[in-house]
Scaffold this motif. Structure first.
Motif, mmCIF file in Angstrom:
data_model
loop_
_atom_site.group_PDB
_atom_site.id
_atom_site.type_symbol
_atom_site.label_atom_id
_atom_site.label_comp_id
_atom_site.label_asym_id
_atom_site.label_seq_id
_atom_site.Cartn_x
_atom_site.Cartn_y
_atom_site.Cartn_z
ATOM 1 N N ARG A 269 0.867 -1.177 0.000
ATOM 2 C CA ARG A 269 0.000 0.000 0.000
ATOM 3 C C ARG A 269 0.903 1.227 0.000
ATOM 4 O O ARG A 269 1.839 1.325 0.804
ATOM 5 C CB ARG A 269 -0.911 -0.031 1.223
ATOM 6 N N PHE A 270 0.610 2.163 -0.892
ATOM 7 C CA PHE A 270 1.541 3.256 -1.147
ATOM 8 C C PHE A 270 0.808 4.587 -1.218
ATOM 9 O O PHE A 270 -0.420 4.634 -1.370
ATOM 10 C CB PHE A 270 2.288 2.996 -2.462
ATOM 11 N N GLN A 271 1.601 5.657 -1.148
ATOM 12 C CA GLN A 271 1.054 7.004 -1.298
ATOM 13 C C GLN A 271 1.960 7.818 -2.216
ATOM 14 O O GLN A 271 3.186 7.772 -2.102
ATOM 15 C CB GLN A 271 0.931 7.709 0.054
ATOM 16 N N LYS A 272 1.322 8.544 -3.125
ATOM 17 C CA LYS A 272 2.039 9.479 -3.979
ATOM 18 C C LYS A 272 1.221 10.764 -4.012
ATOM 19 O O LYS A 272 0.094 10.773 -4.503
ATOM 20 C CB LYS A 272 2.208 8.924 -5.388
ATOM 21 N N GLY A 273 1.766 11.814 -3.439
ATOM 22 C CA GLY A 273 0.985 13.032 -3.284
ATOM 23 C C GLY A 273 -0.161 12.777 -2.321
ATOM 24 O O GLY A 273 0.032 12.265 -1.224
ATOM 25 N N ASP A 274 -1.370 13.124 -2.771
ATOM 26 C CA ASP A 274 -2.556 12.894 -1.940
ATOM 27 C C ASP A 274 -3.222 11.552 -2.230
ATOM 28 O O ASP A 274 -4.231 11.214 -1.601
ATOM 29 C CB ASP A 274 -3.579 14.020 -2.169
ATOM 30 N N GLU A 275 -2.670 10.782 -3.145
ATOM 31 C CA GLU A 275 -3.307 9.543 -3.579
ATOM 32 C C GLU A 275 -2.725 8.334 -2.856
ATOM 33 O O GLU A 275 -1.506 8.187 -2.749
ATOM 34 C CB GLU A 275 -3.118 9.377 -5.090
ATOM 35 N N ILE A 276 -3.598 7.480 -2.359
ATOM 36 C CA ILE A 276 -3.205 6.240 -1.703
ATOM 37 C C ILE A 276 -3.711 5.075 -2.542
ATOM 38 O O ILE A 276 -4.872 5.075 -2.982
ATOM 39 C CB ILE A 276 -3.771 6.174 -0.272
ATOM 40 N N PHE A 277 -2.874 4.083 -2.777
ATOM 41 C CA PHE A 277 -3.242 2.979 -3.665
ATOM 42 C C PHE A 277 -2.475 1.721 -3.298
ATOM 43 O O PHE A 277 -1.460 1.760 -2.597
ATOM 44 C CB PHE A 277 -2.944 3.354 -5.124
ATOM 45 N N PHE A 278 -2.979 0.572 -3.782
ATOM 46 C CA PHE A 278 -2.291 -0.709 -3.654
ATOM 47 C C PHE A 278 -1.546 -1.017 -4.950
ATOM 48 O O PHE A 278 -1.938 -0.569 -6.031
ATOM 49 C CB PHE A 278 -3.283 -1.836 -3.378
ATOM 50 N N ALA A 279 -0.489 -1.806 -4.823
ATOM 51 C CA ALA A 279 0.262 -2.230 -6.009
ATOM 52 C C ALA A 279 0.915 -3.577 -5.739
ATOM 53 O O ALA A 279 1.220 -3.925 -4.590
ATOM 54 C CB ALA A 279 1.325 -1.200 -6.381
ATOM 55 N N LYS A 280 1.103 -4.331 -6.803
ATOM 56 C CA LYS A 280 1.878 -5.573 -6.734
ATOM 57 C C LYS A 280 3.358 -5.229 -6.839
ATOM 58 O O LYS A 280 3.747 -4.379 -7.655
ATOM 59 C CB LYS A 280 1.445 -6.518 -7.858
ATOM 60 N N VAL A 281 4.164 -5.894 -6.031
ATOM 61 C CA VAL A 281 5.597 -5.626 -5.994
ATOM 62 C C VAL A 281 6.319 -6.802 -6.640
ATOM 63 O O VAL A 281 6.244 -7.935 -6.151
ATOM 64 C CB VAL A 281 6.086 -5.418 -4.552
ATOM 65 N N VAL A 282 6.997 -6.535 -7.748
ATOM 66 C CA VAL A 282 7.709 -7.583 -8.489
ATOM 67 C C VAL A 282 9.124 -7.085 -8.779
ATOM 68 O O VAL A 282 9.316 -6.118 -9.528
ATOM 69 C CB VAL A 282 6.997 -7.927 -9.816
ATOM 70 N N ASP A 283 10.109 -7.753 -8.173
ATOM 71 C CA ASP A 283 11.523 -7.386 -8.393
ATOM 72 C C ASP A 283 11.754 -5.891 -8.194
ATOM 73 O O ASP A 283 12.476 -5.243 -8.967
ATOM 74 C CB ASP A 283 11.961 -7.813 -9.789
ATOM 75 N N GLY A 284 11.146 -5.346 -7.160
ATOM 76 C CA GLY A 284 11.348 -3.944 -6.831
ATOM 77 C C GLY A 284 10.509 -2.966 -7.630
ATOM 78 O O GLY A 284 10.552 -1.764 -7.361
ATOM 79 N N GLU A 285 9.737 -3.457 -8.600
ATOM 80 C CA GLU A 285 8.879 -2.576 -9.387
ATOM 81 C C GLU A 285 7.431 -2.689 -8.903
ATOM 82 O O GLU A 285 7.000 -3.736 -8.406
ATOM 83 C CB GLU A 285 8.960 -2.922 -10.870
ATOM 84 N N LEU A 286 6.679 -1.602 -9.082
ATOM 85 C CA LEU A 286 5.307 -1.528 -8.607
ATOM 86 C C LEU A 286 4.339 -1.539 -9.781
ATOM 87 O O LEU A 286 4.482 -0.741 -10.717
ATOM 88 C CB LEU A 286 5.083 -0.251 -7.785
ATOM 89 N N PHE A 287 3.353 -2.433 -9.705
ATOM 90 C CA PHE A 287 2.314 -2.518 -10.721
ATOM 91 C C PHE A 287 0.986 -2.195 -10.042
ATOM 92 O O PHE A 287 0.499 -2.970 -9.221
ATOM 93 C CB PHE A 287 2.294 -3.905 -11.360
ATOM 94 N N ARG A 288 0.441 -1.071 -10.403
ATOM 95 C CA ARG A 288 -0.721 -0.543 -9.712
ATOM 96 C C ARG A 288 -1.914 -1.496 -9.794
ATOM 97 O O ARG A 288 -2.184 -2.092 -10.844
ATOM 98 C CB ARG A 288 -1.097 0.812 -10.298
ATOM 99 N N LEU A 289 -2.620 -1.603 -8.672
ATOM 100 C CA LEU A 289 -3.785 -2.467 -8.580
ATOM 101 C C LEU A 289 -5.046 -1.672 -8.913
ATOM 102 O O LEU A 289 -5.201 -0.523 -8.497
ATOM 103 C CB LEU A 289 -3.865 -3.039 -7.161
ATOM 104 N N ARG A 290 -5.939 -2.314 -9.665
ATOM 105 C CA ARG A 290 -7.231 -1.711 -9.998
ATOM 106 C C ARG A 290 -8.338 -2.588 -9.411
ATOM 107 O O ARG A 290 -8.340 -3.795 -9.594
ATOM 108 C CB ARG A 290 -7.399 -1.612 -11.517
ATOM 109 N N GLY A 291 -9.283 -1.980 -8.730
ATOM 110 C CA GLY A 291 -10.378 -2.724 -8.126
ATOM 111 C C GLY A 291 -10.138 -2.962 -6.652
ATOM 112 O O GLY A 291 -9.267 -2.343 -6.024
ATOM 113 N N ASP A 292 -10.893 -3.881 -6.080
ATOM 114 C CA ASP A 292 -10.843 -4.192 -4.657
ATOM 115 C C ASP A 292 -9.689 -5.147 -4.373
ATOM 116 O O ASP A 292 -9.642 -6.258 -4.915
ATOM 117 C CB ASP A 292 -12.171 -4.809 -4.230
ATOM 118 N N VAL A 293 -8.774 -4.741 -3.510
ATOM 119 C CA VAL A 293 -7.612 -5.571 -3.213
ATOM 120 C C VAL A 293 -8.035 -6.917 -2.621
ATOM 121 O O VAL A 293 -7.354 -7.941 -2.822
ATOM 122 C CB VAL A 293 -6.641 -4.835 -2.261
#
Length: 251
Positions: free
Chosen positions: A6-30
């Motif tokens: 779970r991450f924050q960038k600016g005012d936005e909070i979101f979930f992402a999948k973490v693969v080899d240090g890279e983040l792939f943003r999640l869409r929908g209900d985690v």
């Protein structure tokens, strides 16, 4: 899914999948059936948060026989648990703040269960269906207060007293994982989750017979032997096999 953060960038909070240090943003209900962006997210300005916002944090005590012995307490006949305030949660990289420096305050490395589905009265055999994943945690404890009160909520619920994260591992067997804590690079706790008195599935089953568990709820499964005091300037690292390390400092 594998590791979810779970991450924050600016005012936005979101979930992402973490693969080899890279983040792939999640869409929908985690906790539902999410999808993920195919392109990684630029990480400039991205901050890692605690991986969930739970309705409750449940801590289990004396769940390793060696820790019960070092605490001078008998082995429990059924899981011993209490609540920790969700406001005590602290992300990876955050600073543990000791409110009373003259008190003894201890580290406690723990494996944390993250609930993924609403559950009530589940059997141990079916409990895995309701678990979203696992992450590293600490149950920081003010021993001076703990030894003076019959309830353990206050001594373990100060702000910053529950480091959690950094990510939730959704594909892992929790029952044979090495668990270690390093204090300033020195190994202080060293055990394996196979030594749990009540394993993860038993805990979910038992707790769910007493109350409804909701998606995002956190269960701390207990700490092994080797607990000890912390002091300002310490660097604490929880390493659990198969999980990203949880690192926090103390002030």
């Amino acid at each position: 899914m594998a590791a979810i953060g779970r991450f924050q960038k600016g005012d936005e909070i979101f979930f992402a999948k973490v693969v080899d240090g890279e983040l792939f943003r999640l869409r929908g209900d985690v906790f539902g059936s999410p999808s993920f962006d195919k392109k990684p997210l630029p990480q400039k300005g991205v901050r890692t948060l605690v991986p969930v916002v739970p309705s409750k944090v449940i801590a289990v005590g004396l769940n390793y026989a060696d820790h019960a012995r070092e605490s001078g307490k008998p082995l429990p006949k059924e899981p011993l648990f209490w609540f920790k305030a969700p406001t005590s949660l602290l992300p990876d990289g955050g600073k543990i703040e000791i409110p009373f420096p003259h008190h003894r305050t201890d580290y406690e490395a723990e494996l944390a269960i993250i609930i993924g589905r609403r559950v009530r009265n589940v059997t141990p055999a079916a409990a895995a269906r309701y678990i979203f994943g696992y992450t590293a945690a600490q149950d920081i404890s003010d021993r001076t207060i703990q030894n003076s009160e019959s309830q353990w909520c206050r001594c373990k619920s100060f702000d910053t007293f529950t480091p959690l994260g950094p990510f939730i591992e959704t594909k892992i067997d929790p029952h044979d994982l090495n668990i270690q804590l390093f204090q300033n690079g020195q190994l202080r706790q060293n055990s394996n989750t196979s030594q749990l008195i009540f394993n993860c599935f038993h805990l979910v089953s038992f707790i769910s017979t007493n109350m409804t568990l909701l998606p995002g709820d956190v269960i701390l499964t207990g700490t092994p032997a080797g607990v000890g005091p912390i002091a300002s300037g310490d660097r604490l690292e929880v390493r659990i096999q198969g999980l990203a390390p949880l690192v926090n400092s103390v002030k």
